[in-house]
Each structure stands twice: as structure tokens, then as C-alpha cells.
Design a protein around this motif. Sequence first.
Motif, mmCIF file in Angstrom:
data_model
loop_
_atom_site.group_PDB
_atom_site.id
_atom_site.type_symbol
_atom_site.label_atom_id
_atom_site.label_comp_id
_atom_site.label_asym_id
_atom_site.label_seq_id
_atom_site.Cartn_x
_atom_site.Cartn_y
_atom_site.Cartn_z
ATOM 1 N N ALA A 91 0.945 -1.250 -0.017
ATOM 2 C CA ALA A 91 -0.026 -0.082 0.088
ATOM 3 C C ALA A 91 0.888 1.130 -0.005
ATOM 4 O O ALA A 91 1.899 1.475 0.806
ATOM 5 C CB ALA A 91 -0.821 -0.138 1.264
ATOM 6 N N VAL A 92 0.745 2.014 -0.966
ATOM 7 C CA VAL A 92 1.820 3.213 -1.295
ATOM 8 C C VAL A 92 1.031 4.627 -1.020
ATOM 9 O O VAL A 92 0.086 4.741 -1.254
ATOM 10 C CB VAL A 92 2.148 3.091 -2.702
ATOM 11 N N ASN A 93 1.640 5.201 -0.059
ATOM 12 C CA ASN A 93 1.252 6.441 0.659
ATOM 13 C C ASN A 93 1.242 7.509 -0.418
ATOM 14 O O ASN A 93 2.042 7.361 -1.047
ATOM 15 C CB ASN A 93 2.142 6.753 1.914
ATOM 16 N N PRO A 94 0.553 8.546 0.018
ATOM 17 C CA PRO A 94 0.138 9.868 -0.737
ATOM 18 C C PRO A 94 1.468 10.763 -0.709
ATOM 19 O O PRO A 94 1.153 11.882 -0.978
ATOM 20 C CB PRO A 94 -1.095 10.326 -0.680
ATOM 21 N N ILE A 95 2.631 10.571 -0.251
ATOM 22 C CA ILE A 95 3.618 11.609 0.067
ATOM 23 C C ILE A 95 4.299 11.911 -1.363
ATOM 24 O O ILE A 95 5.154 11.197 -1.663
ATOM 25 C CB ILE A 95 4.580 10.844 1.160
ATOM 26 N N THR A 96 3.542 12.502 -2.093
ATOM 27 C CA THR A 96 4.155 12.894 -3.460
ATOM 28 C C THR A 96 4.065 14.416 -3.728
ATOM 29 O O THR A 96 3.365 14.966 -2.742
ATOM 30 C CB THR A 96 3.380 12.306 -4.391
ATOM 31 N N ASN A 97 4.576 14.913 -4.745
ATOM 32 C CA ASN A 97 4.395 16.325 -5.119
ATOM 33 C C ASN A 97 4.050 16.516 -6.657
ATOM 34 O O ASN A 97 4.675 16.343 -7.520
ATOM 35 C CB ASN A 97 5.775 17.031 -4.783
ATOM 36 N N PRO A 98 2.687 16.843 -6.863
ATOM 37 C CA PRO A 98 1.645 17.237 -5.834
ATOM 38 C C PRO A 98 1.294 15.728 -5.088
ATOM 39 O O PRO A 98 1.513 14.853 -5.602
ATOM 40 C CB PRO A 98 0.555 17.760 -6.767
ATOM 41 N N VAL A 152 -0.946 10.273 6.022
ATOM 42 C CA VAL A 152 0.289 9.836 6.682
ATOM 43 C C VAL A 152 0.804 10.263 7.978
ATOM 44 O O VAL A 152 0.111 10.350 9.038
ATOM 45 C CB VAL A 152 1.315 9.946 5.504
ATOM 46 N N LYS A 153 1.752 11.095 8.081
ATOM 47 C CA LYS A 153 2.404 11.721 9.261
ATOM 48 C C LYS A 153 1.713 13.128 9.468
ATOM 49 O O LYS A 153 2.268 13.677 10.497
ATOM 50 C CB LYS A 153 3.753 11.821 9.053
ATOM 51 N N THR A 154 0.607 13.467 8.872
ATOM 52 C CA THR A 154 -0.002 14.569 9.348
ATOM 53 C C THR A 154 -1.218 14.480 10.140
ATOM 54 O O THR A 154 -2.223 13.936 9.532
ATOM 55 C CB THR A 154 -0.354 15.585 8.067
ATOM 56 N N PRO A 155 -1.322 14.671 11.288
ATOM 57 C CA PRO A 155 -2.390 14.440 11.848
ATOM 58 C C PRO A 155 -3.723 14.957 11.773
ATOM 59 O O PRO A 155 -3.442 16.445 11.253
ATOM 60 C CB PRO A 155 -2.090 14.662 13.570
ATOM 61 N N ILE A 156 -4.923 14.549 12.120
ATOM 62 C CA ILE A 156 -6.184 15.489 11.649
ATOM 63 C C ILE A 156 -6.433 16.288 12.903
ATOM 64 O O ILE A 156 -6.803 15.645 14.175
ATOM 65 C CB ILE A 156 -7.285 14.341 11.614
ATOM 66 N N LYS A 157 -6.265 17.264 12.837
ATOM 67 C CA LYS A 157 -6.190 18.212 14.020
ATOM 68 C C LYS A 157 -7.441 18.708 14.288
ATOM 69 O O LYS A 157 -7.724 18.905 15.522
ATOM 70 C CB LYS A 157 -5.174 19.565 13.558
ATOM 71 N N ASN A 158 -8.698 18.622 13.255
ATOM 72 C CA ASN A 158 -9.875 18.989 13.465
ATOM 73 C C ASN A 158 -10.643 17.943 13.833
ATOM 74 O O ASN A 158 -10.976 16.902 12.999
ATOM 75 C CB ASN A 158 -10.395 19.713 12.298
ATOM 76 N N PRO A 159 -11.227 17.623 14.984
ATOM 77 C CA PRO A 159 -11.953 16.424 15.499
ATOM 78 C C PRO A 159 -13.309 16.168 14.483
ATOM 79 O O PRO A 159 -13.688 15.221 14.313
ATOM 80 C CB PRO A 159 -12.401 16.602 16.990
ATOM 81 N N ASN A 160 -13.757 17.373 13.946
ATOM 82 C CA ASN A 160 -14.926 17.240 13.291
ATOM 83 C C ASN A 160 -14.928 16.814 11.996
ATOM 84 O O ASN A 160 -15.434 16.257 11.391
ATOM 85 C CB ASN A 160 -15.919 18.717 13.289
ATOM 86 N N LEU A 161 -13.467 16.926 11.522
ATOM 87 C CA LEU A 161 -13.054 16.412 10.286
ATOM 88 C C LEU A 161 -13.100 15.105 10.060
ATOM 89 O O LEU A 161 -13.482 14.238 9.069
ATOM 90 C CB LEU A 161 -11.634 17.287 9.727
#
Length: 416
Positions: A91-98, A152-161
Motif C-alpha cells: 500500500a503506497v502512501n500519498p507522499i508525493t508532489n503534488p 500519513v504523518k500529518t495528524p487530523i487536527k480538527n476532530p469534526n473533520l
Amino acid sequence: MKILIKSATIVNSESKYHQQKVDILLNNGKIENIGEEISTQADKTIEYNNLHVSLGWFDSSVSFGEPGYEERETLDNGIKTAAKSGFTSIAVNPITNPVSDNSTAIKYLKSYQGKYGVNLHPVGALTIKSESVDLAELYDMKNAGAVSFSDVKTPIKNPNLLKIALQYAQNFDGLVQSFPQENAIARNGSAHEDYHSTLLGLKGIPSLAEELQITRDLFILEYTGGKLHIPTISTAKSVKLIKEAKKKGLDITCSVAIHQLIFTDEKLQNFDANYKVMPPLRTNSDIKALITGLKDGTIDMVTTDHTPIDIEHKKVEFENASYGTIGLETAFGALNTIFTTEKTIELLTKGQARFGIKKPSLEIGENADFTLFNPDGKHTFEKENIISSSKNSMFIGHSLKGKVYGVFANNQLTLS
């Protein structure tokens, strides 16, 4: 094309051939026969010392770079690395640009499906540009082939999201991932907050940052329903929290990175940035709890959390270095030093169902999806053993057990 695999010991507890030494005849990618001694004309015969065969291995969290970060890793070499490391499904993560946050990006990744025999399963970004602000095109990406959604390594900071994501994804049986870290507590830390971070003068990331986020996510999951996967947990309390959630009947799974089962924060004493990972290396008591969690089924799967980082972003001061270590090449040899070979293979072949991926079968008439390996023999992993373009491995100089010979899948043979 006929391929004959000679004198191979099967390691598959679900198969009637488990722990039997057999010959396997493959014809145009399918298993034509399995028997004690097969005598037939074949286009290619495979024979190795102490050859063992299992179902192809699966990794739920692999990052490469292409498109956009080819200096870290290309898709071609990354997939080749996976194959030569024994993995037939990744499973390949979306850490790409864009960032891979739309169906076009998912289709591009899917165009590499089957290369070197490896099944490539894209993970779509959960939010646009992985900025944790607005949901991405989840349904469109699912239809294009995405098996899960993660920043990936970016946490979901907004609980409603997270609440909205879990509710929306239920409409198409989507799997949402949430990285377990509360950034308001972790801040800009670079090591586990404990004795060693204090001794070395490094800014710490307390276990609380992980456990608080998991607690929040589990409360939201209990409210919304849906399917949630928490990748790469690292603390003893996290194991306990997920165990309790499963007892409640929540649809929750989690993984642990293999390096978290081997190394502790003591390794940071020389400020080697190869040991800088996210989540950070923890303590011996955490390792014991993680291993217990794997044994009792609380932790559902292991992952290499393979993250290539180019030298310009790794060979710098520890606190300025990027997080991440590669791990595909060392996965089997590292696990095989902790667990029995049978348990190691069980762990490496778990997790597909959670991502909606069909698990291969070792039966006559089925498509062959195999990993070939030798479970015995210790060796020291060195830099020259790295196949990845980036060389940021924390396993350099570490003792491993066993050797991967290669894979056969999608009617392709790739040997190490």
C-alpha cells in the motif's frame, strides 16, 4: 511458461502443505501441481539452499516519492526494492508532489500495477494537499483504486473533520486512517520525552501526544461508526487503549512499525539521524507491550513504514533532519530475530483484508503469489545491502536472520 520450484518447505499454517517439503509446478502464473517430487520438463527450475515458500508478503505503509520527490525514490526502483525484499503487495502512501489527493493521481500510481510482480495499492490523501483542512475526493479515489485514505504523518487536527470523514466513508465502505499524534503536545520534538532526550538536550515528544490522539479518535469512532485504522502505534498505553476499544466492538485496527520492535531511544546517543522517526523510538517497556500486542492480536499487522529520505535532508543536525527510515530490505530479517519463522511469516502475510485486498491462496489452480526465502543464517546488514535509492536505514550494522531469495507473482519472477 513452466517454472518448477524444487524442494521447497511450505510455511502457511492455513495450507495442508504447511511445513512439508514439496516441488511446485507453475504454468503461466498458476499453480499446476504440488507434490513430493515432480519430474517434468520446465522452462526454468528454481533451486536454492534451504528454500522456503510462503504466500506473498504485504506491507500496509510504504512511501516512495515519485512523482515529485524522485531524489528520494522512483516508483520503478521502489517497487523493485519491494520485490527483492519479499513483498508482492504494498500500500503506497500519498507522499508525493503534488499530493495524491485525486483520482488522476491514483490512476497514475495504479499504472505501475504488477511491475516486478508487485501489486501496488495506492492510498489516497484524506484531505486536499494533506493539509488537514478539507476532505479530498474520497469516493472518486476509491473508484480509481485507492484502498484507504490517509494524510500519513500529518495528524487530523480538527476532530469534526475526522467525524465527517468516518461518516462519509461508510457510504462506500472506505477505510480512514488517522496518524496518532496531538501536535499541540508533540510540538517540534524530535525524540521520545524521557531520560535520554533530557540527557541529550533534545526536545521531547511525550507518549501522551500519541495516547491523547488515540483516545480522541476512539471516542469519535464510537460516535460515528465506520472503519478506522491507526498506523504505527508506539506506546504501551496505546496498545491498552486499542485493546479496550476492540472489546467494545469498535471497527478499529492498528499497525506497528518493525523498527519500533527492535530499537529504543538509547540509540540516539550518537545523534545519528537515521534513528529519527515518527513516532519516535520509545522504551524497552513499550517494546515489550508492542510485542505482546502482536502476539495476542491487539495489533493487527506490522509495517516497514518505509520512508526514503535523501541525504540532503538526513545528513544534517539531528533536530533539523527529516523523520523516517527505510525498512523493506530488513523487514524479514529483523522480525525473524524476534519471533519464530512461522510467526514472522504470519505477521508478514496479515492485513490485506482490512484494505479490501484479496489474500492469495496456496492451492492447485490458483494464481501463484509466493515469497521465496531461507529462514536460517545470521548476517550483518550493511550499506551495500541497500537496494533503495536513499540509504537512510537504522538497521545498518545490525544483525539480521534469514535471507530473501525473491518473489513470484503476477506471472513474474523477481530474484534478489
